[in-house]
Design a protein around this motif. Structure first.
Motif, PDB file in Angstrom:
ATOM      1  N   ALA A   1      10.482  -7.519   0.011  1.00 25.97           N
ATOM      2  CA  ALA A   1       9.392  -7.896  -0.896  1.00 25.97           C
ATOM      3  C   ALA A   1       8.153  -7.030  -0.649  1.00 25.97           C
ATOM      4  CB  ALA A   1       9.063  -9.373  -0.724  1.00 25.97           C
ATOM      5  N   SER A   2       7.860  -6.733   0.618  1.00 27.41           N
ATOM      6  CA  SER A   2       6.690  -5.911   0.928  1.00 27.41           C
ATOM      7  C   SER A   2       6.867  -4.493   0.394  1.00 27.41           C
ATOM      8  CB  SER A   2       6.456  -5.880   2.437  1.00 27.41           C
ATOM      9  OG  SER A   2       6.180  -7.166   2.935  1.00 27.41           O
ATOM     10  N   VAL A   3       8.050  -3.929   0.575  1.00 26.54           N
ATOM     11  CA  VAL A   3       8.301  -2.578   0.067  1.00 26.54           C
ATOM     12  C   VAL A   3       8.228  -2.549  -1.449  1.00 26.54           C
ATOM     13  CG1 VAL A   3      10.003  -0.722  -0.054  1.00 26.54           C
ATOM     14  CG2 VAL A   3       9.687  -1.978   2.080  1.00 26.54           C
ATOM     15  N   SER A   4       8.768  -3.575  -2.098  1.00 28.91           N
ATOM     16  CA  SER A   4       8.728  -3.626  -3.553  1.00 28.91           C
ATOM     17  C   SER A   4       7.291  -3.694  -4.071  1.00 28.91           C
ATOM     18  CB  SER A   4       9.534  -4.823  -4.057  1.00 28.91           C
ATOM     19  OG  SER A   4       9.459  -4.937  -5.462  1.00 28.91           O
ATOM     20  N   ARG A   5       6.461  -4.463  -3.389  1.00 29.23           N
ATOM     21  CA  ARG A   5       5.067  -4.613  -3.819  1.00 29.23           C
ATOM     22  C   ARG A   5       4.252  -3.356  -3.514  1.00 29.23           C
ATOM     23  NH1 ARG A   5       1.279  -6.410  -0.472  1.00 29.23           N
ATOM     24  NH2 ARG A   5       2.865  -7.402   0.838  1.00 29.23           N
ATOM     25  N   LEU A   6       4.425  -2.803  -2.319  1.00 25.47           N
ATOM     26  CA  LEU A   6       3.622  -1.655  -1.914  1.00 25.47           C
ATOM     27  C   LEU A   6       4.077  -0.357  -2.584  1.00 25.47           C
ATOM     28  CD1 LEU A   6       3.266  -2.414   1.901  1.00 25.47           C
ATOM     29  CD2 LEU A   6       1.600  -2.813   0.089  1.00 25.47           C
ATOM     30  N   SER A   7       5.336  -0.296  -3.000  1.00 20.83           N
ATOM     31  CA  SER A   7       5.802   0.919  -3.673  1.00 20.83           C
ATOM     32  C   SER A   7       5.062   1.150  -4.985  1.00 20.83           C
ATOM     33  CB  SER A   7       7.308   0.825  -3.926  1.00 20.83           C
ATOM     34  OG  SER A   7       7.603  -0.268  -4.787  1.00 20.83           O
ATOM     35  N   ARG A   8       4.602   0.088  -5.625  1.00 23.75           N
ATOM     36  CA  ARG A   8       3.818   0.250  -6.845  1.00 23.75           C
ATOM     37  C   ARG A   8       2.454   0.875  -6.551  1.00 23.75           C
ATOM     38  NH1 ARG A   8       7.704  -3.059  -7.630  1.00 23.75           N
ATOM     39  NH2 ARG A   8       8.420  -3.738  -9.685  1.00 23.75           N
TER      40      ARG A   8
END
Length: 389
Positions: free
Chosen positions: A112-119
């Motif tokens: 979830a953190s990678v998905s959010r921060l990738s944006r």
């Protein structure tokens, strides 16, 4: 297209030997790990000061704050190991301590953190800007802006996404008389005005900036059909990569569109972008690029296009001249680059959607470009070695 660049553009990390990094790891690194280290270090060198500051800003939300630079590295790692999903990439990262050392992290972030921060990463780093800087440094390293043959081709990238289908608008128009228009009649005047408007739009299209030409293309995921070797139609959902490479297979320019976009509609914008970054003598294309606009633009800039002609109504096409046939053989470089791109850095199917899928494809093209540039620079260094000795 002009982007903000860093003060010094260096591709030196691409030329480091694997022995230079062997003592930096607890376990002996593999060749694939060392290759990722070289690519990751080169991309960091290509970042501008503003981009570096943006990526090194720690995220304050949540229990653990992560810098955005390792998140970019995880996105590159996913492509380098051809992982279809981020979940499998994070599992690989948990099992491999060398990769964690390369990224500079001690704890693997959650999915979830990678998905959010990738944006956030996508809003800071533009793969097209990095690609342009690579080509700029590549041209400076080769001390030559000239390209003998610019080879253009496309390849389809499948995606798990609902395709965009354009609705056909029903045009209600009054019936028109068939045949030649009567001289001096209103129909003839209307016909001549329409032809004049079409010619004006065509000239405007040939002379406009390539960014404006890109806006005319469909970028969304779409459906297309392709004829296989047995003559049967195969349907694909996804995107299409259009590449323009030099004689060494280095992508000088690229465009990512929906799979439904015909190749001939992208050739002129690709040639415009390539002509702005470098200079070429010949443009090599296959049968799918037969279009009068391509020849018109080539004549306008004083270049020559060599296109393989197709048979028409059972009549075999005229054979190429021997010099053109020999030059057309150089077009295999773009086909090999397409193959290396799909087999080396892209999974069999893209699972991200929309602009995020195009972002991943752009990063994969950037990695492929760095790999091709590295091979060219190493070959040049080897050629210079006996002379210096």
């Amino acid at each position: 297209m002009v982007y903000s660049t860093s003060n010094t553009l260096s591709l030196q990390p691409l030329l480091f030997d694997s022995q230079d990094f062997s003592s930096c790891f607890f376990r002996k690194p593999s060749e694939r790990e060392l290759e990722f280290l070289s690519l990751y270090g080169t991309i960091q060198q290509l970042l501008s000061h503003r981009e570096r500051m943006g990526l090194r800003r720690a995220c304050k939300k949540g229990r653990v704050g992560y810098d955005l630079l390792p998140i970019l590295g995880i996105m590159l790692l996913k492509l380098h190991y051809r992982q279809p999903t981020m979940k499998e990439t994070l599992l690989l990262l948990q099992e491999n301590g060398n990769l964690r050392d390369i990224l500079g992290i001690s704890k693997v972030p959650s999915q979830a953190s990678v998905s959010r921060l990738s944006r956030d990463v996508e809003s800071i780093v533009n793969p097209a800007a990095l690609h342009e800087r690579v080509i700029q440094a590549y041209q400076e390293g080769m001390d030559n802006r000239m390209v003998g043959h610019l080879s253009i081709d496309s390849t389809i990238i499948e995606a798990r996404e609902k395709p965009f289908v354009k609705k056909k608008e029903k045009k209600v128009s009054s019936p028109k008389k068939k045949g030649r228009k009567k001289k001096g009649s209103p129909e003839e005047k209307e016909y001549r005005e329409q032809k004049a408007r079409e010619e004006l739009e065509r000239l405007e299209y040939l002379t406009e900036d390539f960014i404006k030409s890109f806006c005319r293309l469909e970028m969304r995921c779409s459906l297309t059909a392709k004829q296989n070797s047995k003559g049967m139609k195969q349907w694909f959902i996804g995107y299409k990569i259009h590449l323009a490479t030099d004689d060494f297979g280095v992508p000088i320019a690229y465009i990512i569109t929906g799979a439904c976009v015909h190749d001939c509609k992208v050739a002129v914008p690709l040639m415009k972008m390539a002509y702005q970054r470098t200079d070429f003598f010949y443009a090599l294309m296959d049968k799918g690029y037969i279009n009068p606009d391509i020849n018109a633009y080539a004549e306008m800039i004083g270049r020559k296009v060599i296109i393989d002609q197709r048979a028409s109504r059972g009549i075999a096409p005229l054979p190429m001249d021997k010099p053109e046939a020999e030059r057309y053989k150089a077009r295999t470089t773009v086909e090999r680059t397409n193959s290396e791109l799909k087999d080396g850095y892209l999974p069999d199917k893209i699972y991200r959607r929309g602009c995020h899928a195009r972002y991943d494809i752009g990063l994969a093209i950037l990695l492929t470009t760095l790999k091709k540039v590295r091979n060219v620079l190493l070959a040049r260094e080897e050629a210079r070695a006996p002379k210096s000795a």
